[in-house]
Motif scaffolding. Sequence first.
Motif, PDB file in Angstrom:
ATOM      1  N   UNK A 186       9.818   2.066  -3.287  1.00  0.00           N
ATOM      2  CA  UNK A 186       9.085   3.333  -3.270  1.00  0.00           C
ATOM      3  C   UNK A 186       9.829   4.351  -2.413  1.00  0.00           C
ATOM      4  N   UNK A 187      10.261   3.924  -1.248  1.00  0.00           N
ATOM      5  CA  UNK A 187      10.946   4.838  -0.325  1.00  0.00           C
ATOM      6  C   UNK A 187      12.310   5.261  -0.863  1.00  0.00           C
ATOM      7  N   UNK A 245       0.845  -1.196   0.000  1.00  0.00           N
ATOM      8  CA  UNK A 245       0.000   0.000   0.000  1.00  0.00           C
ATOM      9  C   UNK A 245       0.878   1.243   0.000  1.00  0.00           C
ATOM     10  N   UNK A 246       0.558   2.190  -0.893  1.00  0.00           N
ATOM     11  CA  UNK A 246       1.281   3.452  -0.997  1.00  0.00           C
ATOM     12  C   UNK A 246       0.330   4.595  -0.682  1.00  0.00           C
ATOM     13  N   UNK A 247       0.782   5.553   0.115  1.00  0.00           N
ATOM     14  CA  UNK A 247       0.010   6.774   0.357  1.00  0.00           C
ATOM     15  C   UNK A 247       0.840   7.976  -0.067  1.00  0.00           C
ATOM     16  N   UNK A 248       0.183   8.930  -0.706  1.00  0.00           N
ATOM     17  CA  UNK A 248       0.816  10.181  -1.122  1.00  0.00           C
ATOM     18  C   UNK A 248      -0.008  11.319  -0.529  1.00  0.00           C
ATOM     19  N   UNK A 249       0.648  12.218   0.206  1.00  0.00           N
ATOM     20  CA  UNK A 249      -0.058  13.260   0.950  1.00  0.00           C
ATOM     21  C   UNK A 249       0.322  14.659   0.451  1.00  0.00           C
ATOM     22  N   UNK A 296       6.001  -0.944  -8.035  1.00  0.00           N
ATOM     23  CA  UNK A 296       6.111   0.259  -7.220  1.00  0.00           C
ATOM     24  C   UNK A 296       5.553   1.468  -7.955  1.00  0.00           C
ATOM     25  N   UNK A 297       5.966   1.639  -9.209  1.00  0.00           N
ATOM     26  CA  UNK A 297       5.484   2.756  -9.994  1.00  0.00           C
ATOM     27  C   UNK A 297       3.964   2.704 -10.134  1.00  0.00           C
ATOM     28  N   UNK A 334      -2.055  -2.713 -11.655  1.00  0.00           N
ATOM     29  CA  UNK A 334      -1.117  -2.857 -10.548  1.00  0.00           C
ATOM     30  C   UNK A 334       0.265  -3.269 -11.029  1.00  0.00           C
ATOM     31  N   UNK A 335       0.398  -3.518 -12.345  1.00  0.00           N
ATOM     32  CA  UNK A 335       1.682  -3.935 -12.900  1.00  0.00           C
ATOM     33  C   UNK A 335       2.149  -3.061 -14.052  1.00  0.00           C
TER      34      UNK A 335
END
Length: 365
Positions: free
Chosen positions: A58-59, A34-38, A97-98, A272-273
């Motif tokens: 991602x990090x 799970x990725x969150x962008x704020x 990730x992308x 998702x890919x």
Amino acid sequence: MSTIERVAASAYRIPTDQPEGDGTLAWRATTLVVVTVTAGDTTGTGWTYAPAATASLVSELLNETLTGADALGIPALSAAMNRQVRNAGRPGVAGYALSAVDVALWDLKARLLGVPLVRLFGAAREEVPLYGSGGFTTYDDEATTAQLAGWVHGQGIARVKIKIGESSGTCPERDLHRVALARRVIGERAELYVDANGAYTAKQAVRVAERMREHEVTWFEEPVSSDDLAGLRLVREHSAADVTAGEYGCDPPYFTRMCQAQAVDCLQVDATRCGGYTGWFAATAVAAGHHLQVSAHCAPNLHLPAAAATVNLRHIEWFHDHQRIESTLFDGAADPTGGRARPQTGTPGHGLTLRTGTAQSYRVA
């Protein structure tokens, strides 16, 4: 406020409800990243099904690229992310990730603008046709019967798919037994699909396809490897079912090659890919240019808003493993009853929110 301030990623490993397997792989757990962008007080969420290392990528690679950028400029962000993962390999973990970040960016943009994601994309339909997908090779007859009967007779889903090609194609008689069982369970009116996950050789797949004719199988997914265009074409020419290429396309050039070869009747696209929603719409446009339909692969709730905005869509895959995870770990999961699902239109974004408390016990990264 639309400046990206924070990008975060976490991974959760969720056990299956019983052992699952297909023609070439078996598993007892599935990992959700799970990725969150704020931006300001608004957060967008994206996810993928991939190794936990995806969260680290991602990090390490994408966080710095996105932080401080305009959250509304997704085309520029997508290009920047693609450049950043160049030496990490565009397919594989980098592609996962992308993709998860891209989904989070689109969800964030819709939330910042205060609109449902399907409206931001532009709806082509109010609801999306779907098919129940599971029927794993690891299931015995009782488990297969219960799952298929639940979909068709319990929920009114008139299309179902089972896995065949057991043990890399070495058990064709059991495969055919399970196809016959599936037809008996679902009755004459429901559509029956099969997925060999590339387990057969081309001529073996042709023989299996011929013997499946009596059971009216209308969708034969990845009878051979999705990279074997000649084999796909051979099976297509000798099968009464639509032949599909499988789910492994990672970018638009892959779909261009598949379309130009005309080795399949319908292309599967997996947001998702293949680069998230940005990659989805690029791939579906390539398919449309060749007068082909597309089908969404897995992650049903993630695909719903994009699928509803795609004119050349055939259906989405209501994959048992992923639907179980999404309905357990997210608020806002859709209802497949009747064989159609509706994207969220009452809230901004895609409408799904991670239940952090529930998810925490599964966290691995």
